[in-house]
Scaffold this motif. Structure first.
Motif, mmCIF file in Angstrom:
data_model
loop_
_atom_site.group_PDB
_atom_site.id
_atom_site.type_symbol
_atom_site.label_atom_id
_atom_site.label_comp_id
_atom_site.label_asym_id
_atom_site.label_seq_id
_atom_site.Cartn_x
_atom_site.Cartn_y
_atom_site.Cartn_z
ATOM 1 N N UNK A 6 0.839 -1.203 0.000
ATOM 2 C CA UNK A 6 0.000 0.000 0.000
ATOM 3 C C UNK A 6 0.875 1.255 0.000
ATOM 4 N N UNK A 7 2.001 1.194 0.700
ATOM 5 C CA UNK A 7 2.885 2.358 0.745
ATOM 6 C C UNK A 7 3.440 2.669 -0.639
ATOM 7 N N UNK A 8 3.822 1.623 -1.390
ATOM 8 C CA UNK A 8 4.365 1.814 -2.736
ATOM 9 C C UNK A 8 3.288 2.380 -3.660
ATOM 10 N N UNK A 9 2.083 1.825 -3.534
ATOM 11 C CA UNK A 9 0.961 2.289 -4.350
ATOM 12 C C UNK A 9 0.639 3.740 -4.035
ATOM 13 N N UNK A 10 0.670 4.055 -2.756
ATOM 14 C CA UNK A 10 0.398 5.403 -2.264
ATOM 15 C C UNK A 10 1.425 6.390 -2.820
ATOM 16 N N UNK A 11 2.699 5.992 -2.764
ATOM 17 C CA UNK A 11 3.767 6.855 -3.264
ATOM 18 C C UNK A 11 3.610 7.146 -4.744
ATOM 19 N N UNK A 12 3.283 6.095 -5.503
ATOM 20 C CA UNK A 12 3.083 6.270 -6.941
ATOM 21 C C UNK A 12 1.895 7.188 -7.206
ATOM 22 N N UNK A 13 0.835 7.000 -6.411
ATOM 23 C CA UNK A 13 -0.367 7.821 -6.585
ATOM 24 C C UNK A 13 -0.065 9.287 -6.273
ATOM 25 N N UNK A 14 0.761 9.527 -5.241
ATOM 26 C CA UNK A 14 1.124 10.900 -4.888
ATOM 27 C C UNK A 14 1.914 11.559 -6.013
ATOM 28 N N UNK B 280 -5.501 -6.184 7.053
ATOM 29 C CA UNK B 280 -5.244 -5.714 8.420
ATOM 30 C C UNK B 280 -3.823 -5.163 8.549
ATOM 31 N N UNK B 281 -2.897 -5.801 7.849
ATOM 32 C CA UNK B 281 -1.511 -5.349 7.893
ATOM 33 C C UNK B 281 -1.393 -3.984 7.196
ATOM 34 N N UNK B 282 -2.262 -3.753 6.200
ATOM 35 C CA UNK B 282 -2.285 -2.484 5.475
ATOM 36 C C UNK B 282 -2.974 -1.384 6.274
ATOM 37 N N UNK B 283 -3.707 -1.778 7.280
ATOM 38 C CA UNK B 283 -4.629 -0.855 7.959
ATOM 39 C C UNK B 283 -4.055 0.548 8.181
ATOM 40 N N UNK B 284 -2.825 0.626 8.650
ATOM 41 C CA UNK B 284 -2.238 1.936 8.915
ATOM 42 C C UNK B 284 -2.127 2.750 7.624
ATOM 43 N N UNK B 285 -1.605 2.126 6.578
ATOM 44 C CA UNK B 285 -1.421 2.838 5.308
ATOM 45 C C UNK B 285 -2.758 3.227 4.691
ATOM 46 N N UNK C 209 -5.315 4.299 6.223
ATOM 47 C CA UNK C 209 -5.713 5.594 6.813
ATOM 48 C C UNK C 209 -4.857 6.735 6.284
ATOM 49 N N UNK C 210 -3.570 6.458 6.016
ATOM 50 C CA UNK C 210 -2.711 7.513 5.467
ATOM 51 C C UNK C 210 -3.194 7.930 4.087
ATOM 52 N N UNK C 211 -3.604 6.933 3.290
ATOM 53 C CA UNK C 211 -4.071 7.243 1.932
ATOM 54 C C UNK C 211 -5.362 8.054 2.002
ATOM 55 N N UNK C 212 -6.298 7.601 2.850
ATOM 56 C CA UNK C 212 -7.579 8.302 2.953
ATOM 57 C C UNK C 212 -7.368 9.708 3.498
ATOM 58 N N UNK C 213 -6.523 9.836 4.525
ATOM 59 C CA UNK C 213 -6.293 11.128 5.153
ATOM 60 C C UNK C 213 -5.570 12.108 4.234
ATOM 61 N N UNK C 214 -4.817 11.577 3.259
ATOM 62 C CA UNK C 214 -4.130 12.477 2.338
ATOM 63 C C UNK C 214 -4.984 12.745 1.106
ATOM 64 N N UNK D 182 -14.681 2.684 8.551
ATOM 65 C CA UNK D 182 -14.545 4.056 9.044
ATOM 66 C C UNK D 182 -13.273 4.761 8.574
ATOM 67 N N UNK D 183 -12.560 4.146 7.635
ATOM 68 C CA UNK D 183 -11.249 4.702 7.279
ATOM 69 C C UNK D 183 -11.325 5.908 6.349
ATOM 70 N N UNK D 184 -12.472 6.118 5.672
ATOM 71 C CA UNK D 184 -12.573 7.239 4.747
ATOM 72 C C UNK D 184 -12.429 6.820 3.294
ATOM 73 N N UNK D 185 -12.428 5.520 3.037
ATOM 74 C CA UNK D 185 -12.419 5.027 1.666
ATOM 75 C C UNK D 185 -13.857 4.859 1.185
ATOM 76 N N UNK D 186 -14.061 5.019 -0.114
ATOM 77 C CA UNK D 186 -15.335 4.601 -0.689
ATOM 78 C C UNK D 186 -15.298 3.081 -0.792
ATOM 79 N N UNK D 187 -16.433 2.436 -0.523
ATOM 80 C CA UNK D 187 -16.429 0.976 -0.490
ATOM 81 C C UNK D 187 -17.572 0.397 -1.290
ATOM 82 N N UNK D 188 -17.222 -0.286 -2.377
ATOM 83 C CA UNK D 188 -18.240 -0.965 -3.177
ATOM 84 C C UNK D 188 -18.063 -2.461 -3.018
ATOM 85 N N UNK D 189 -19.137 -3.217 -3.232
ATOM 86 C CA UNK D 189 -19.035 -4.669 -3.109
ATOM 87 C C UNK D 189 -19.688 -5.330 -4.314
#
Lengths: 399, 87
Positions: free
Chosen positions: A62-70, A85-90, A92-97, A128-135
């Motif tokens: 997720x961090x690599x994807x986030x960096x590329x997206x930035x 779950x392991x991505x969970x922190x990242x 929130x960083x993506x949503x918050x940015x 609750x992370x701030x992502x749009x979620x489709x299923x």
């Protein structure tokens, strides 16, 4: 436009190819692995020129994807269960940015104990992370929603990341007929990426550094408003998708109804078991029972208006959950109850299918008949098969 | 609400920052005597808070961030900076 027999994972990989994704951060986890295998295969054969970044964990994916997206490149990743779950922190960083990123989640149970089978709890726990979620409810929809996710997340009224859920194994590994749109049509639908700010040496900015309390709260409110406003954006872009690319289904609404207009009773579901639910409803309709289905396609934004319109003047509503918010019933049940408790007299929930428990059409039929007779519990834990009692163990004294 | 009025992004431009402001607790402040100042910029080199700003061949002090430590007055070869009591 061609027709192909492919699995949900292959459909997603094709959507990534059609969207001309620039960077993919990959780390394999069951049941998502075949998405990245397919992408790597396409990269090897020169079909796509996506930069594939192999990383050492989901957090880094997720961090690599986030960096590329930035840096302003359309980027994608996929994950499931413990990986999510392991991505969970990242996440929130993506949503918050407020950076547009698209991710596909092949939903699966979360350990401990170890379980690789299908469930929705990993997906719903990111609510609750701030992502749009489709299923998605079938491979075709997985492809369509992934393509739409790029357009929606990059819209200037949204600018938020989006994840698309897909039932692990049930959709990810089952091959069905999928219509794949042409590249020219997709190019017409998906304009080049736009985003609010990028990494640029000519115009340096500080990203995601410390925010004082009031500014932070203002940002949180902005994300909240953005999610609420994305509802209209999704409808609008869905209609455009219908016109340009789609021959099956309808994306002009957030949620999908089936035989619900004249129904007295309604069943609310999300994901792949909507198919079995529709068949069970057909069976009951043959017997003259007025019952219909509401399928939740978007968990975020939560379309209160659509759901209230769909479920008003129903006598009773049953919510099927493939996930559990411990101590409160299924997350979908809790959301539905908070949305319609003032207009529907009876709302019941069922939690079933956890950890890959197989729920068939006949099980659903049995469940709906039980619901029509009246379930006593607010939230019923339903086991399709007879199961042994939970073995109680007395605590052992440790000397 | 009009289009995009609600959009807000977590981006900052490089700046001095609000956290380092001195507030009201400083006791002595450096005052530059421009008749004596030769513009050697020794104070600029030694100021631990980067509050000495060279301008027009001389120096001036950014009092919003100056902590009043007196390093500039000590290193000035021509004694052009005087620490003046603020209380």
């Amino acid at each position: 436009m061609i027709r192909k027999i492919i699995s949900g994972n292959e459909a997603v990989a094709l959507a990534v190819k059609l969207a001309r994704v620039g960077v993919t951060g990959i780390y394999p986890i069951t049941p998502q692995t075949t998405i990245i295998e397919k992408l790597a295969e396409m990269k090897a054969s020169g079909e796509i020129n996506t930069e594939i970044v192999r990383v050492e964990s989901e957090h880094s994916a997720m961090a690599a994807t986030f960096g590329a997206a930035l840096a302003g490149i359309r980027s994608f990743t996929a994950t499931a269960s413990q990986g999510l779950l392991y991505m969970h922190e990242m996440i929130w960083w993506v949503a918050g940015s407020r950076t547009p990123v698209v991710m596909v989640v092949g939903t699966r149970a979360v350990g401990a104990p170890w379980n690789i089978w299908n469930e929705h709890t990993d997906f719903t726990s990111e609510r609750d992370s701030g992502w749009l979620m489709a299923f998605a409810s079938n491979p075709q929809e997985a492809l369509d929603l992934t393509l739409q996710a790029f357009r929606i997340s990059e819209d200037e009224r949204v600018f938020l990341p989006m994840m698309v859920g897909m039932d692990g194994f049930i959709l990810s590994h089952t091959k069905t007929n999928v219509i794949i749109p042409d590249q020219e049509d997709v190019d017409e639908y998906l304009p080049p990426r736009r985003q609010p700010y990028v990494i640029d040496p000519e115009d340096p900015v500080g990203m995601g550094n410390i925010f004082p309390p009031e500014e932070y709260m203002k940002l949180r409110q902005s994300i909240d408003l953005s999610i609420k406003n994305s509802e209209d954006v999704i409808r609008e872009l869905g209609m455009e998708y219908n016109k340009k690319l789609n021959v099956l289904g309808d994306y002009s609404t957030l949620n999908v109804t089936y035989k619900l207009d004249d129904a007295d009773y309604a069943v609310v579901v999300m994901g792949a078991w909507a198919g079995d639910t529709m068949e069970a409803i057909d069976k009951l309709r043959e017997r003259g029972v007025k019952i219909g289905m509401l399928r939740i396609r978007y968990l975020r934004p939560w379309s209160e208006k659509e759901i209230r319109d769909a479920l008003k003047d129903k006598k009773a509503v049953l919510v099927l959950d493939r996930s559990i918010s411990m101590g409160r019933g299924g997350p979908l049940y809790v959301e539905i109850k908070s949305t319609i408790s003032d207009i529907v007299p009876s709302i019941k929930g069922v939690v079933s299918g956890l950890g890959g428990v197989s729920v068939s059409k006949s099980d659903l039929l049995y469940l709906f008949e039980k619901f029509l007779q009246g379930i006593r519990e607010d939230v019923l834990w339903y086991y399709p098969k007879e199961v042994g009692k939970i073995e109680l163990r007395t605590p052992r004294d440790i000397e | 609400m009009s289009l995009l009025e609600y959009q807000y992004f977590p981006v900052t431009r490089p700046g001095k920052g609000a956290g380092g402001k001195t507030g009201s607790w400083r006791v002595f402040k450096p005052v530059v005597n421009y008749n004596k100042c030769i513009g050697c910029k020794a104070c600029f080199m030694f100021c631990p808070e980067s509050t000495i700003i060279p301008s027009d061949g001389k120096v001036r002090v950014d009092y919003e961030y100056c902590k009043g430590c007196g390093v500039c007055a000590n290193v000035c070869p021509v004694k052009a900076i005087e620490m003046v009591s603020e209380t």
